[in-house]
Design an enzyme around this catalytic site. Structure first.
Site, short mmCIF file in Angstrom:
data_model
loop_
_atom_site.label_atom_id
_atom_site.label_comp_id
_atom_site.label_asym_id
_atom_site.label_seq_id
_atom_site.Cartn_x
_atom_site.Cartn_y
_atom_site.Cartn_z
N PRO A 2 0.83 -1.21 0.00
CA PRO A 2 0.00 0.00 0.00
C PRO A 2 0.86 1.26 0.00
O PRO A 2 1.89 1.31 0.65
CB PRO A 2 -0.79 -0.12 1.30
N GLU A 3 0.42 2.25 -0.77
CA GLU A 3 1.15 3.49 -0.88
C GLU A 3 0.28 4.62 -0.33
O GLU A 3 -0.72 4.35 0.31
CB GLU A 3 1.52 3.70 -2.36
N LYS A 54 3.48 5.71 5.46
CA LYS A 54 2.64 4.52 5.36
C LYS A 54 2.12 4.04 6.71
O LYS A 54 1.52 2.97 6.82
CB LYS A 54 3.41 3.41 4.66
N ARG A 120 0.72 -12.53 5.36
CA ARG A 120 2.19 -12.67 5.40
C ARG A 120 2.78 -12.30 6.76
O ARG A 120 3.94 -12.58 7.02
CB ARG A 120 2.82 -11.80 4.31
N ARG A 272 12.14 -3.86 -8.75
CA ARG A 272 10.69 -3.62 -8.85
C ARG A 272 10.24 -3.57 -10.31
O ARG A 272 10.94 -3.04 -11.16
CB ARG A 272 10.33 -2.29 -8.16
#
Ligand SMILES: [Zn+2]
Length: 282
Positions: A2-3, A54, A120, A272
């Protein structure tokens, strides 16, 4: 991961659903995820939510705060009286709530529940004194952020100090906060700049174009409630929509929508997934 648009969407919904509630008890199913003394956050009103990069922060009336970093797969799901018509739970909430991946349950007054799911298990929740929050090392280290304190002048000065590829600089949270992989890809495409170009090579005009492109794609991300690519869901249990509106991210092999000549190419930069039009992003 998430950004800015995802975490901000989460923060706004947490604010909408949680403010005014009290936490009556906390069920901690994983001690690594939940750090601190949960008895310090019981039976006091939830006042507000904030966000630093974040990390989202829930402030309580007794001078304590709940900090959360959802990392790759953390999810907050609210169920209770402040959500009148809950939508069907996204199937990204693996196992449902409560389910095998529910690591923390906040029981709220008036029958509310806030679940924290994390497949996770990289995410964390931490209880702290509110006055200590802004002294946290990772918050002090955060770079300026779009819509907050990242002005065009500061942006230019950040770029001029680095010879690394521009995309890597955009994503370096200590240089500037909030721009992760999806939005960095889209902003560079929108500004027609190659992700590999050394940051300090950009001309003043390109710097300005890129700065504006970052604001544009982040605004779009916010408008669509973030991107639900991996595991991100909003606290109402639904998904963000930005993944259906990306400009270049995820469009490998498709024709570029600007020049209609290039086919979008994917490669890896700094580990990435990176997308570009080989014709107009040079
Ligand atoms: Zn193109």
């Amino acid at each position: 991961m998430p950004e800015l648009p995802e975490v901000e969407t989460m923060r706004l919904q947490l604010k909408k659903y949680l403010v005014g509630h009290k936490i009556t008890s906390v069920e901690v199913k994983n001690r690594k995820t939940f750090q601190g003394d949960e008895t310090k956050i019981l039976d006091v009103k939830i006042l507000d939510t904030r966000r630093f990069g974040k990390v989202s922060v829930i402030d309580l009336a007794n001078g304590r705060s709940i900090l959360t970093h959802v990392k790759l797969t953390g999810q907050y799901i609210y169920r209770g009286p402040n959500l009148k018509n809950p939508s069907k739970l996204s199937n990204k909430v693996v196992g449902g709530v409560p389910g095998p991946h529910t690591l923390v349950v906040f029981n709220l007054d008036r029958g509310g529940k806030l679940y924290y799911n994390d497949v996770r298990r990289f995410g964390w929740i931490r209880i702290e004194k509110t006055e200590d929050v802004e002294r946290e090392k990772f918050i002090v280290k955060l770079g300026p952020e779009p819509f907050k304190d990242l002005t065009l002048e500061i942006f230019k000065s950040i770029l001029s100090k680095s010879g690394r590829p521009i995309k890597i600089v955009l994503m370096d949270q200590e240089k500037m906060g909030g721009v992760g992989n999806i939005y960095a890809n889209d902003a560079l495409w929108l500004a027609a700049i190659s992700p590999q170009q050394p940051a300090n090579n950009l001309q003043p005009e390109e710097q300005k174009k890129l700065y504006e492109a970052i604001l544009t794609v982040l605004k779009a991300g916010l408008k669509y409630g973030g991107a639900s690519e991996l595991a991100f869901v909003t606290p109402d249990g639904a998904e963000g929509e930005y993944q259906n509106h990306t400009l270049v991210y995820g469009h490998e092999g498709e024709p570029c929508e600007r020049c209609h000549k290039g086919l979008i190419k994917k490669f890896f930069l700094g580990g990435r997934g990176t997308y570009l039009c080989p014709v107009c992003q040079v």
